[in-house]
Design an enzyme around this catalytic site. Sequence first.
Site, PDB file in Angstrom:
ATOM      1  N   TYR B 292       0.937  -1.136   0.135  1.00  8.98           N
ATOM      2  CA  TYR B 292       0.074   0.019   0.069  1.00  8.98           C
ATOM      3  C   TYR B 292       0.911   1.327   0.066  1.00  8.98           C
ATOM      4  CZ  TYR B 292      -3.660   3.234   1.443  1.00  8.98           C
ATOM      5  OH  TYR B 292      -4.504   4.461   1.388  1.00  8.98           O
ATOM      6  N   CYS B 683      79.788  74.019 -21.435  1.00 10.95           N
ATOM      7  CA  CYS B 683      79.658  75.141 -20.596  1.00 10.95           C
ATOM      8  C   CYS B 683      78.756  74.457 -19.448  1.00 10.95           C
ATOM      9  CB  CYS B 683      78.650  75.927 -21.499  1.00 10.95           C
ATOM     10  SG  CYS B 683      77.879  77.498 -20.354  1.00 10.95           S
ATOM     11  N   CYS B 691      76.244  78.128 -23.254  1.00 13.69           N
ATOM     12  CA  CYS B 691      76.810  78.374 -24.625  1.00 13.69           C
ATOM     13  C   CYS B 691      77.091  77.068 -25.202  1.00 13.69           C
ATOM     14  CB  CYS B 691      78.020  79.230 -24.498  1.00 13.69           C
ATOM     15  SG  CYS B 691      79.503  78.415 -23.786  1.00 13.69           S
ATOM     16  N   CYS B 779      77.182  59.465   3.440  1.00 10.61           N
ATOM     17  CA  CYS B 779      76.298  58.512   4.226  1.00 10.61           C
ATOM     18  C   CYS B 779      74.896  58.716   3.924  1.00 10.61           C
ATOM     19  CB  CYS B 779      76.541  58.786   5.830  1.00 10.61           C
ATOM     20  SG  CYS B 779      75.871  60.454   6.152  1.00 10.61           S
ATOM     21  N   CYS B 781      72.661  60.239   5.206  1.00  7.41           N
ATOM     22  CA  CYS B 781      71.896  61.320   5.575  1.00  7.41           C
ATOM     23  C   CYS B 781      72.216  62.481   4.527  1.00  7.41           C
ATOM     24  CB  CYS B 781      71.918  61.834   6.891  1.00  7.41           C
ATOM     25  SG  CYS B 781      73.200  61.558   7.959  1.00  7.41           S
ATOM     26  N   CYS B 804      78.776  57.731   9.508  1.00 12.74           N
ATOM     27  CA  CYS B 804      78.134  59.109   9.370  1.00 12.74           C
ATOM     28  C   CYS B 804      78.882  60.107  10.339  1.00 12.74           C
ATOM     29  CB  CYS B 804      76.866  58.813  10.016  1.00 12.74           C
ATOM     30  SG  CYS B 804      75.881  60.289   9.896  1.00 12.74           S
ATOM     31  N   CYS B 812      72.924  58.088  11.094  1.00 15.51           N
ATOM     32  CA  CYS B 812      71.938  57.404  10.387  1.00 15.51           C
ATOM     33  C   CYS B 812      72.290  55.897  10.196  1.00 15.51           C
ATOM     34  CB  CYS B 812      72.004  58.040   8.927  1.00 15.51           C
ATOM     35  SG  CYS B 812      73.584  57.963   7.932  1.00 15.51           S
TER      36      CYS B 812
END
Lengths: 239, 842
Positions: B292, B683, B691, B779, B781, B804, B812
């Site tokens: 069924y 120059c 020049c 350096c 800087c 530096c 630096c």
Amino acid sequence: QQSVCDWLEARKGVKVQQNWVEACLEWIEQEEGGGVPMASLREMVYGQLLHADLRDVVVQPCIPASVPQQQTTTITGHFIVQVDSLVDVGAAAYAQLQKIKGQSLDDVDTKKNFEPKPTRLLLLSLTDGVTDFQAMEYHPIPQLTTDLTPGAKLVLRGTIGCRLGTLLLSGDQVELLGGGVESLAGINRQSRVLARALNDESLAGEGGTTESGPPPTTGSSSAGPPARSTGNEQLQEDN
Amino acid sequence: MRKGTCLGGKRMAAQRQCKVLNVAEKNDAARELSKVMSRGRFNRREGFSKFNKIYEFDFNILGKECKMVMTSVSGHLLSLDFAPAYKNWSRTLEKEIRGCQHLVLWTDGDREGENIAEEIVHVCTQVKKTVQIHRARFSEITPQSIMRACASLGRLNQNVSDAVKVRQEVDLRIGCAFTRFQTMRLKQVFSSVLSDQLISYGPCQFPTLGFVVERYKQVQAFIPESFHKIKVVHETTEGRVEFNWKRVRVFNHTVCLILYQMCLEASRKMRINAKETMRIAEKLYTQGFISYPRTETNMFPESFDLTAIVRDQTPHPNWGGFASQLLARGVTPRQGNKTDNAHPPIHPTKYTNSLQGNEQRIYEYVVRHFLACCSQNAEGHETSVEIEVAGEGFSAQGLAITARNYLDVFPYDKWSDKTMPVYQENSTFQPSSIEMVEGETSPPSLLQEADLIALMEKHGIGTDATHAEHIETIKNRNYVGVQSDGHFVPGELGMGLVEGYDAMGYELAKPRLRAELENDLKLLDEALSKYFGPPQQVTQQVRTASSTLSGATVQTGLRASCVPREMTACTTCHLTLLHDLQFPSIRVTQNNASSSTTTGSSSGGRGRRQRGGVSPQPRDEGKRWWVVVVVRGEDREDGGGGMVVGMVMSGEVEEEGEECLLVTHQLHSPPLNQIQSRQFHKCSKRGDGGCNFFLWMDQDPHPAPLSSSLPPPPSPSPSSSVHTSGYGSMNTSCSGSSRSGPGFLSAPKRGSGRGRRGRGGGRGTAATSGGGAGMGVVCNCGQDAVMRTVQKEGPNKGRQFCTCSKPREDQCGFFEWADDVPTSNITPGLFFYLVYKKNMVW
């Protein structure tokens, strides 16, 4: 002359204007002198046909003119058509244009990408000389490439499905005859077709905006394959 | 030899047993090699470098039992800048080699490895000349590969090593020269924006920058397009699957619509709707084929004889086999949870094989469902499924099944493991929906680090070891920035540089140049041995060609501004001056002196040349400049068409007055330590104020055309030979070093991205002060550095260095050894490269 017309209709399926054939034969006679055997005469006329614009030549359409209006239909038979232009709608026009210009994206796929590779899908603008159609590459048509000469001729045969006015083509239904149309070579150059798809003609690159035809074979008189001009002159005289 | 006693002891030991020093490229490799060779039984001890351990073990090699000492280096020994900690492995080598009779080189099997090996040999043989050298070649650290290497110890490949040297040298030259040029030039023009920024150029970093810029521009230029695609969805009680279209997407609405319509129609034909299904089921029930059907019970009563029903189905051609297997394995029903206590779950009640059409399909479903629920569960993993709707392909990813079990009999079912149902091959189903979706293309994404590295790899820019470094460099230079999501965007400076050079027609940021060089180096490896044979021959070739070349250049003046382009090429030597660059004071103007010498006085033989160092007028007060543009490529009539591969600009601006400017037109003829130069006066006023004065310096004051200087005699130190004019009242302590004079031209070291040599104006020693000292070392800087001597106890005591000049707190961080003398000598490889590329001349 009449026999050439009949032969074209019977063997090739094209019904052409009488006076075009006349002009053609005249020209061949000029070029070759008389006494060309019929068989080669036919072939020469046919050769000219491939390089003519069907619009100037054909008297009777081979594809039912109703096709563009119909939702779905099929057509069966043998049709000579002219490819005015074609474009691959399976890929972005921008990417295709970049590729033509040699500016493709330089990329390395670092992420595994599983997306399938897009397949080519050509969309063709066709004419049978009277009616314009679209046709799409429904199944692969390896005979065709995007660098096909604009105006090349095809034979379509078999039963062909049509939807929304578009023919659905497969490889086994298409035979490439070759040829081309000079006046279309410039306008429908692949880069310009793509640029048009992007709504910006200027992207086509050099010569994109001007009406630059192909190399100067204006083909007015003796040199070159003057098939088209023969047809045109004829037409102008007719008009 | 310094510590006699200690060494003596070692020697005694060495006599008893053969001792072999092994050197690998990295500590990892040394450890792994030791592990394999000693089978895990090795002793580890420390060396001078904490990064490079020493491993000791016994091993049979070279035909006898040897005591193996395995250590490592950290990349190149002679590279430009190493933190002091790294330098220690070279001391380790120096110490360890003393007790050894053999040296085995275990560096990697690539070009770089060969070069490092050579450097190791260099260090070791300085300490111990007699040591026997062996090269082990292995591709992987496995017992087989290593044993094979041990059994076939070979020699170093000089060609390969030379090729590396070429690259290092070329890189350094190009990098230093160009960095200097760029920095000075751009600083002057955009002083407010750039201030102290170093604008470096490197043969690798520039293409790297190029990738970022290129991608950015592509993103900018992108034009979106709309597209359509078809999406198929299958929803089941156990999950939802979305299938992607095989065509991916279509950029035409009509075309997509056609395909979509066809998919829809096809799917309609397939359907048996629920109502129809129940009608058929009822019919099958009344015919006695199934139980069924209108029940939702999913629990079998305990008394139910499942086995008998299964046995009934064994004759069926399609599922009978499964039924038989099920009987063999035993029936294991999945227990449900619902019962209406009136009907059992739906099951077949009678065997049949004669139904047709939809009745057959429904009966089959009931049978398969029953068999399936009596079967074992399926197991699976990731998979992909492809379907077809009206000939259109679609695909989806999900789980696949390892143990199909019930799925073998039940093709309808979906994989219950959430992600994806299971699809039986060649089965059909009714999609829940088919949609046509619109979308739009989107630009490519900006590059992320991984993409950038992948691109560098693809184009052969840099090596694994240096990729990150190059990327770091372009970040530090503010050429590119990184967004918070990791995407690289070019900065204004980076963009400007790339676009600028592009606009000039020099694709410096394109990977092609670099890739070509790498490729040439490969050819060099092969060609050297093929065409030239032993090094002596090469040297001979060098001499011949170099005299030819110098002969040619002697007669070459500057074909100045004859070419109305931004570049002026010297016809013979391919040197090209860029004069639209408005380089400080260098506007190469046409002048009778220059143009007339171009080809006119071309009969130059040896007699016409003069030794280097013409006009040794002291000009220590000036700032110096060179202009050398190296062009390779076709020598075209219009002076263009070549590719700039390197550019050196320098010159001298005389401070006293504005009368004239001295510019050196240099031709670096091989060998590289001999640089030819020619100087001229002009120059010094800039722009239109100047020049047209122009005079070759060696024509001054008389027009007697001793047109050029000869290469100075080769000197033991390649660097010192550069000086052709007496620019330098140089501090002696610096004069032998690579940075005296135009030292950046000659240091045959590897270009470092740090570019500290490229900074600032003139180079000089700390001793010279004020007024743009001739050769000031500058350096970070921007000030003249000072020379100091190491006071601290240690290996470097007494050594001089530049640092530096500011007080300690403000320094630096700039640091350079004063005696950092390059060790490379003439490089046959490099020469060959030059000859090979006939159009390229340094």
